[in-house]
Write a protein that holds these residues in place. Structure first.
Motif, mmCIF file in Angstrom:
data_model
loop_
_atom_site.group_PDB
_atom_site.id
_atom_site.type_symbol
_atom_site.label_atom_id
_atom_site.label_comp_id
_atom_site.label_asym_id
_atom_site.label_seq_id
_atom_site.Cartn_x
_atom_site.Cartn_y
_atom_site.Cartn_z
ATOM 1 N N TYR A 143 -5.639 7.082 2.288
ATOM 2 C CA TYR A 143 -4.748 7.252 3.416
ATOM 3 C C TYR A 143 -5.045 8.552 4.484
ATOM 4 N N SER A 195 -3.982 3.013 6.118
ATOM 5 C CA SER A 195 -4.319 2.889 4.547
ATOM 6 C C SER A 195 -5.324 2.225 4.208
ATOM 7 N N PHE A 249 1.924 8.451 9.405
ATOM 8 C CA PHE A 249 1.135 7.616 8.948
ATOM 9 C C PHE A 249 0.034 7.198 10.005
ATOM 10 N N ALA A 280 0.814 -1.134 0.096
ATOM 11 C CA ALA A 280 0.078 -0.105 -0.070
ATOM 12 C C ALA A 280 0.933 1.445 -0.020
ATOM 13 N N TYR A 332 -6.568 3.963 -3.648
ATOM 14 C CA TYR A 332 -5.670 3.963 -2.362
ATOM 15 C C TYR A 332 -6.164 5.083 -1.552
ATOM 16 N N LYS A 387 2.456 3.002 2.496
ATOM 17 C CA LYS A 387 2.503 4.196 3.283
ATOM 18 C C LYS A 387 3.701 4.920 3.432
ATOM 19 N N LEU A 388 3.593 6.403 3.378
ATOM 20 C CA LEU A 388 4.779 7.378 3.407
ATOM 21 C C LEU A 388 5.159 7.366 4.637
ATOM 22 N N VAL A 389 6.554 7.266 4.833
ATOM 23 C CA VAL A 389 7.334 7.576 6.132
ATOM 24 C C VAL A 389 7.843 8.887 5.791
ATOM 25 N N PHE A 390 7.489 9.926 6.780
ATOM 26 C CA PHE A 390 8.145 11.098 6.512
ATOM 27 C C PHE A 390 9.310 11.342 7.366
ATOM 28 N N SER A 441 -5.919 -1.735 4.976
ATOM 29 C CA SER A 441 -4.679 -2.508 4.571
ATOM 30 C C SER A 441 -3.543 -2.576 5.458
ATOM 31 N N GLU A 442 -3.493 -1.148 6.043
ATOM 32 C CA GLU A 442 -2.529 -1.185 7.123
ATOM 33 C C GLU A 442 -2.767 -0.047 8.009
#
Lengths: 109, 114
Positions: free
Chosen positions: B33, B48, B45, A94, B31, A96-99, B55-56
């Motif tokens: 978020y 998501s 984060f 998916a 998708y 996800k972004l890690v900033f 999903s996470e």
């Protein structure tokens, strides 16, 4: 999970100067984005750059994926460039972004 | 250019109250978020969402949080019983379902818990 480090944390420059902001990743990423957060808190997407080099006006970015870092260049800085610059990376799935913690850039007139 | 829109831009709520933050992702994105940013800190984060399910999620996203896509256009974040430490900027983002695409962020909702 991946760790993202940005440097320098703070940068103060005079209008017209050039600057280089750096972003290091602890592991490989396949999504990398640079953002500018303006004084109103909005995240402005500057570049999507998982690898290679891109340019947009006075801004350019380079990502060396094999060495896990990315650079953002700002040339001929203007006061409106002030704000916080974030890089963020994502991995498979998916994504996800890690900033990172951001670089606070202040451009003085 | 299509945008992610978030409402409201600013929400003030009493501690213990429920709050719903709303987002309209870009129409052909699949998708979705949520992220949050406590004042002066980095963006983190939360969750998501893909194919109508989570999903996470991060460890921040505990039982007080939930997400929903109630129709074909909206994506919501609910906090059931707000705490002072929930005060933050909340960002919604969306991404297309094809490779090599960035996440597009909304302008955020600033949530203030009193």
């Amino acid at each position: 999970g991946i760790q993202v480090e940005q440097s320098p944390p703070d940068l103060i420059l005079q209008e017209g100067a050039n600057s280089t902001l750096r972003c290091n990743f602890s592991d490989s990423v396949n999504n990398l984005q640079w953002f500018h957060q303006n004084p109103w808190g909005q995240l402005i997407n500057l570049f999507y750059i998982p690898s290679g080099t891109k340019q947009n006006g006075r801004l350019s970015a380079t990502t060396v994926a094999t060495e896990r870092y990315s650079l953002l260049y700002i040339s001929s800085s203007q006061t409106t460039d002030s704000g916080v610059y974030f890089c963020a990376g994502g991995v498979q799935g998916a994504q996800k972004l890690v900033f990172g913690q951001g670089t606070r850039l202040t451009i003085n007139p | 250019e299509p945008e992610v829109t978030q409402t409201p831009s600013h929400q003030v709520t009493q501690m213990g109250q429920e709050v719903i933050l709303r987002c309209v992702p870009i129409s052909n994105h699949l998708y979705f978020y949520w992220y949050r940013q406590i004042l002066g800190q980095k963006v983190e984060f939360l969750v998501s969402f893909y194919n109508n399910e989570i999903s996470e999620k991060s460890e921040i996203f505990d039982d007080q949080f939930s997400v929903e896509r109630p129709d074909g256009s909206n994506f919501t974040l609910k906090i059931r019983s707000t705490k002072l430490e929930d005060s933050a900027m909340y960002f919604c983002a969306s991404r297309g379902d094809w490779g090599g695409q960035p996440q597009h962020f909304g302008d955020g909702t600033r949530l203030s818990i009193l």
